[in-house]
Design an enzyme around this catalytic site. Structure first.
Site, PDB file in Angstrom:
ATOM      1  N   CYS A  52       0.820  -1.210   0.000  1.00  0.00           N
ATOM      2  CA  CYS A  52       0.000   0.000   0.000  1.00  0.00           C
ATOM      3  C   CYS A  52       0.859   1.266   0.000  1.00  0.00           C
ATOM      4  CB  CYS A  52      -0.952  -0.002   1.195  1.00  0.00           C
ATOM      5  SG  CYS A  52      -0.109  -0.119   2.799  1.00  0.00           S
ATOM      6  N   ARG A  54       4.196   1.390  -1.421  1.00  0.00           N
ATOM      7  CA  ARG A  54       5.249   1.467  -2.437  1.00  0.00           C
ATOM      8  C   ARG A  54       5.030   0.433  -3.532  1.00  0.00           C
ATOM      9  NH1 ARG A  54       9.735   2.138  -0.136  1.00  0.00           N
ATOM     10  NH2 ARG A  54       8.919   2.327   1.971  1.00  0.00           N
ATOM     11  N   ASP A 116       8.728  -1.104  10.943  1.00  0.00           N
ATOM     12  CA  ASP A 116       7.566  -1.940  10.611  1.00  0.00           C
ATOM     13  C   ASP A 116       8.018  -3.354  10.235  1.00  0.00           C
ATOM     14  OD1 ASP A 116       5.202  -3.036   9.762  1.00  0.00           O
ATOM     15  OD2 ASP A 116       4.745  -1.501   8.276  1.00  0.00           O
TER      16      ASP A 116
END
Length: 424
Positions: A52, A54, A116
């Site tokens: 979402c 890249r 992340d």
């Protein structure tokens, strides 16, 4: 780095959501695109990463193939004028820059939520698709295994992955702590703005939550999210009261000027033990007095963001350590890349020496016994290995000094490798 590894792509840093959505690729599309780039453009060492945040393509080619790649992406997505979107793409036209970017993406340094973990899994999946398509060459195999090893070191040696560094992550982490004693906690998410939708995505990625219900004033928005996130149950806003009664945890991100959930409304619920309310809205969508209702525990946005801020500070403090680990990995990759450059020369030297050895053996084979021939073969083979080993060590040392080209020229002249190759 001596390899022609490159990358082209866009991310949340360069392109708004509307553009990212336009060219985002799901798994089947990624696999088709890999095949197109490999078969039609003849590219190798391919990695197609699309999330979402890249869409990036890593590849090996002696020249910049980004215009052709972007055009092929437009053809796949049915976008007629891809030239209009060139400005959103970043180019990494050297192996050093492309490798550095891939490491930073995979570690989570380039993520919206620093550190992340999800992106590491997405990179791993993209690599699997490349391997399945036979589009991963020796360099990509090497760099990906180096990425995985680096990721393991970051996990073990730093605090870069500690805690939840975004509000939505922190909210889900809190829910997980609160429901430790629940066999299958029932979670209700009300309001599906950016943060509410993000919470739902994290809930569906967490195996602890198999019973998640979502509710939004506009049902179509809830249905779209349910299509994206497998396992979510959708209810109409008119049926909210019943869902409130059933839920163990209520997460609210309703956007309105005054609280939607009031103490009077919540007091009508039958609470047998505890029910948790988490308010992610600003202004608040849950009246503070709700906490005074027996059995109700309320957490607001400040409590959640406090957890996220602490985690983010720990992660940011670990960034220099993470970059140092990445630097060590890239240095190792660079050394391997340089050694691979001289590998063909080593094979040529080996071939030249073996040819000389066989020529000399042939001269004496008829004059000696079988036992003596065997001894000659063993002695000359051992001598050849010692000579070869010395030159291999010299070549590897030259690679580290960054003057392998000069050494290769000397060895070419010394062993007449060009002639050897021509007569082979």
């Amino acid at each position: 780095m001596t390899h022609p590894f490159k990358a082209v792509g866009l991310s949340y840093k360069t392109a708004p959501l509307a553009i990212r959505e336009l060219i985002a690729l799901d798994e089947p599309a990624c696999r088709r695109f890999l095949d197109t780039l490999h078969q039609e453009l003849g590219l190798s060492d391919l990695l197609v990463l699309s999330t979402c945040n890249r869409t990036e393509i890593y590849y090996a080619s002696d020249r910049d193939q980004s215009p052709a790649i972007i055009e092929a992406l437009g053809n796949l997505k049915g976008v007629a004028d891809m030239v209009a979107y060139y400005e959103y793409f970043n180019l990494y036209n050297t192996a050093d820059k492309a490798a550095q970017h891939l490491f930073e993406v995979a570690m989570g340094l380039d993520a919206q939520v620093v550190g992340d973990l999800q992106i590491a899994n997405q990179v791993k999946m993209a690599y699997q698709w490349s391997a399945d398509a036979d589009a991963a060459g020796p360099f990509l195999h090497r760099i990906m295994h180096s990425v995985f090893f680096t990721n393991k070191r970051v996990q073990q040696e730093t605090s870069f992955r500690d805690g939840a560094a975004s509000t939505s992550y922190a909210a889900v982490e809190l829910v997980e702590e609160l429901t430790t004693d629940f066999a299958s906690p029932r979670v209700l998410v009300v309001g599906l703005g950016e943060i509410g939708a993000d919470v739902c995505r994290h809930l569906t990625n967490n195996k602890s939550f198999a019973d998640v219900t979502i509710c939004n004033r506009t049902r179509s928005k809830a249905e779209l999210l349910a299509e994206e996130c497998e396992g979510l149950k959708v209810i109409d806003f008119e049926n909210l009261a019943e869902a409130l009664q059933d839920a163990d945890v209520v997460i609210s991100s309703i956007a309105r000027d005054t609280p939607y959930f009031t103490a009077e409304m919540v007091s009508r619920l039958e609470v047998l033990s505890y029910k948790f309310f988490i308010d992610l809205s600003v202004p608040r969508s849950i009246e503070p007095e709700v906490e005074e209702v027996p059995g109700i525990l309320l957490y607001n946005i400040d409590a959640i963001q406090g957890r996220a801020s602490e985690a983010l500070e720990r992660r940011l403090a670990a960034v220099p350590h993470v970059r140092a680990i990445i630097g060590e990995s890239i240095a190792g990759l660079d050394e391997w890349s340089r050694e691979m450059m001289v590998s063909p020369v080593i094979q040529k030297i080996k071939g030249a020496l073996e040819q000389l050895r066989q020529e000399e053996l042939d001269r004496y084979q008829k004059k000696v016994s079988a036992e003596e021939a065997k001894r000659l073969d063993d002695v000359t083979k051992s001598l050849m290995q010692k000579i070869l080993k010395q030159h291999v060590l010299q070549l590897k040392a030259a690679c580290k000094r960054d003057d392998a080209d000069q050494m290769i020229d000397v060895l070419n002249d010394l062993f007449d490798l060009e002639r050897q190759q021509a007569t082979a």
